[in-house]
Design an enzyme around this catalytic site. Structure first.
Site, short mmCIF file in Angstrom:
data_model
loop_
_atom_site.label_atom_id
_atom_site.label_comp_id
_atom_site.label_asym_id
_atom_site.label_seq_id
_atom_site.Cartn_x
_atom_site.Cartn_y
_atom_site.Cartn_z
N LYS A 115 59.45 96.40 108.35
CA LYS A 115 60.80 96.23 107.79
C LYS A 115 60.84 95.25 106.64
O LYS A 115 61.69 95.36 105.76
CB LYS A 115 61.77 95.78 108.89
CG LYS A 115 62.10 96.89 109.86
CD LYS A 115 63.40 96.61 110.58
CE LYS A 115 63.78 97.79 111.46
NZ LYS A 115 64.95 97.53 112.27
N LYS A 198 57.79 108.40 111.64
CA LYS A 198 58.82 108.40 112.69
C LYS A 198 60.17 108.84 112.13
O LYS A 198 60.52 108.47 111.01
CB LYS A 198 58.92 106.96 113.22
CG LYS A 198 59.78 106.75 114.42
CD LYS A 198 59.81 105.29 114.81
CE LYS A 198 60.63 104.45 113.85
NZ LYS A 198 60.87 103.08 114.29
N LYS A 201 66.51 105.96 111.00
CA LYS A 201 67.79 105.80 110.28
C LYS A 201 67.55 105.35 108.85
O LYS A 201 68.38 105.58 107.99
CB LYS A 201 68.63 104.69 110.95
CG LYS A 201 69.14 105.01 112.32
CD LYS A 201 69.94 103.80 112.86
CE LYS A 201 70.15 103.92 114.34
NZ LYS A 201 69.59 102.82 115.12
P1 TYM Z 1 66.92 101.30 117.33
O1 TYM Z 1 68.36 101.08 117.03
O2 TYM Z 1 65.99 101.44 116.19
O3 TYM Z 1 66.73 102.61 118.21
C1 TYM Z 1 67.45 102.82 119.42
C2 TYM Z 1 66.55 103.52 120.43
O4 TYM Z 1 66.08 104.76 119.90
C3 TYM Z 1 64.66 104.80 119.99
N1 TYM Z 1 64.13 105.56 118.84
C4 TYM Z 1 63.29 106.59 118.94
N2 TYM Z 1 62.72 107.20 120.00
C5 TYM Z 1 61.91 108.25 119.76
N3 TYM Z 1 61.64 108.71 118.50
C6 TYM Z 1 62.18 108.13 117.40
N4 TYM Z 1 61.92 108.60 116.18
C7 TYM Z 1 63.05 107.01 117.59
N5 TYM Z 1 63.74 106.20 116.75
C8 TYM Z 1 64.39 105.32 117.53
C9 TYM Z 1 64.21 103.35 119.97
O5 TYM Z 1 62.93 103.19 120.55
C10 TYM Z 1 65.31 102.68 120.77
O6 TYM Z 1 65.04 102.79 122.16
N6 TYM Z 1 65.33 96.73 118.57
C11 TYM Z 1 66.03 97.92 119.07
C12 TYM Z 1 67.44 97.64 119.57
C13 TYM Z 1 67.51 96.59 120.62
C14 TYM Z 1 67.10 96.73 121.97
C15 TYM Z 1 67.38 95.48 122.58
C16 TYM Z 1 66.54 97.77 122.72
C17 TYM Z 1 67.99 95.33 120.46
N7 TYM Z 1 67.93 94.66 121.64
C18 TYM Z 1 67.11 95.27 123.93
C19 TYM Z 1 66.27 97.55 124.07
C20 TYM Z 1 66.56 96.30 124.66
C21 TYM Z 1 66.12 98.91 117.94
O7 TYM Z 1 66.06 98.57 116.78
O8 TYM Z 1 66.38 100.18 118.34
#
Ligand code: TYM
Length: 337
Positions: A115, A198, A201
């Protein structure tokens, strides 16, 4: 059993989020609820401000993401649904954990490296300590299971390391050690334009992902234009080795249909993408169509969405309080009783 997970409030909910995480959130809501456990799902708005932030957009995105999660099946009456900003204990605990997390641990985080790109010096401090806030999100509720996609595995490992070190350093079991819960087939849904990247967003090309806000025509167009190859589908999964785009489309189909990639190949073996893609587009539309319709209804009622989030946040604050007190106390920080 206490289940917790979060999603950032940047951009739209996309198919990778849905298949990699949210589908499991909804499943666990049923199974865990039946066993007397609890599910907490939250919007990581405090994480969103670690990159470029437009305040008006953040407010909209937060409400839209709440609407998208509810439309996808998160039930605000059965699960605790809230945004981080309304539960100050997350940020407070993150500060306390900053004393335990090691710089060497954070330096290994691949998400920060991705990032922050080439300009590490110009990245925000928040982006660097982002995983410590994530650890606080999880540990503040004594969470046992964290349903996430593969890309979050490293952050979960770090969370465990922080919890173990804190408990050891201060001689008390202040934190439960959580486990990641990562799906087998949908752990990493790839871009529709590049089977080695991947679905995300932040990909500049909207054609690389299916958003839960896309209409039927858009979904069909994205699947039609998805990168694939000229070969027929094999009957054996091992034969998809070296065909990342084909593998990804088969995985997407299997997860949407609640079946295995092997079963999908058994059905489509010998057929090319000219036949497989329309079937995939139909399946996507039939699964996502009702979610999109519901999303469009929900997102206009901002008063109702705000009420859901306020209600969830009140429950979350009560659940967070004892752990925060225990952490302050373990550290020897004086506070009036
Ligand atoms: P974020 O917002 O990027 O994504 C949310 C969830 O979607 C999953 N994900 C995917 N799974 C499979 N294939 C993909 N291409 C894909 N893109 C996203 C992510 O693995 C996630 O589960 N840091 C985290 C948010 C967060 C969080 C937490 C999660 C903040 N605090 C505490 C769990 C527990 C994030 O940026 O997810």
């Amino acid at each position: 059993m206490r289940v917790l997970s979060g999603i950032q409030t940047t951009g739209h909910l996309h198919l990778g989020n849905y298949l990699g995480a949210i589908k499991n959130w909804v499943k666990m809501q049923d199974t865990v609820g039946a066993e007397g456990g609890e599910c907490l799902y939250f919007l990581a708005d405090l994480h969103a401000i670690t990159v470029h932030n437009d305040p008006a957009e953040l407010r909209d995105n937060t409400r839209n993401m709440a609407a998208a999660l509810i439309a996808a099946g998160v039930d605000p009456d059965r699960s605790t649904l809230f945004n981080q900003a309304q539960v100050p204990a997350h940020a407070e605990l993150a500060w306390l954990l900053n004393g335990t997390a090691r710089i060497g641990w954070l330096n290994r985080m691949t998400q920060f490296k991705e990032k922050s790109g080439k300009n590490k010096e110009g990245a925000s401090v928040g982006l660097y300590v982002y995983p410590v806030l994530q650890a606080a999100d999880i540990l503040i509720y004594q969470s046992t299971h964290v349903p996430v996609g593969e890309d979050q595995r490293q952050h979960l490992e770090l969370t465990r390391d922080i919890a173990i070190k804190f408990n050891q350093d201060f001689g008390r079991e202040v934190f439960t050690i959580p486990d990641a819960y990562i799906p087998k087939t949908a752990a990493r849904i790839m871009s529709l334009r590049d089977g080695t990247a991947k679905m995300s967003k932040s990909d500049p090309s909207d054609m690389s992902r299916v958003n839960l806000s896309d209409d039927v025509d858009m979904i069909a167009q994205k699947v039609r234009k998805a990168k694939s190859d000229a070969d027929a589908l094999p009957d054996d999964i091992a034969a998809l080795e070296g065909r990342p785009e084909a593998r990804n489309l088969v995985n997407i189909y299997a997860t949407l249909a609640d079946t295995t990639p092997e079963a999908v190949l058994a059905q489509f073996a010998g057929q090319g993408f000219g036949q497989f893609k329309p079937a995939l587009a139909d399946l996507l539309v039939s699964v996502l169509g009702p979610i999109t319709t519901r999303y469009n209804e929900l997102r206009t009622d901002t008063a109702q969405l705000d009420a859901y989030l306020a209600h969830g946040a009140a429950k979350a604050r009560a659940l967070a309080a004892p752990t925060l007190d225990a952490a302050y106390d373990a550290l020897g920080l004086l506070r009036a009783a």
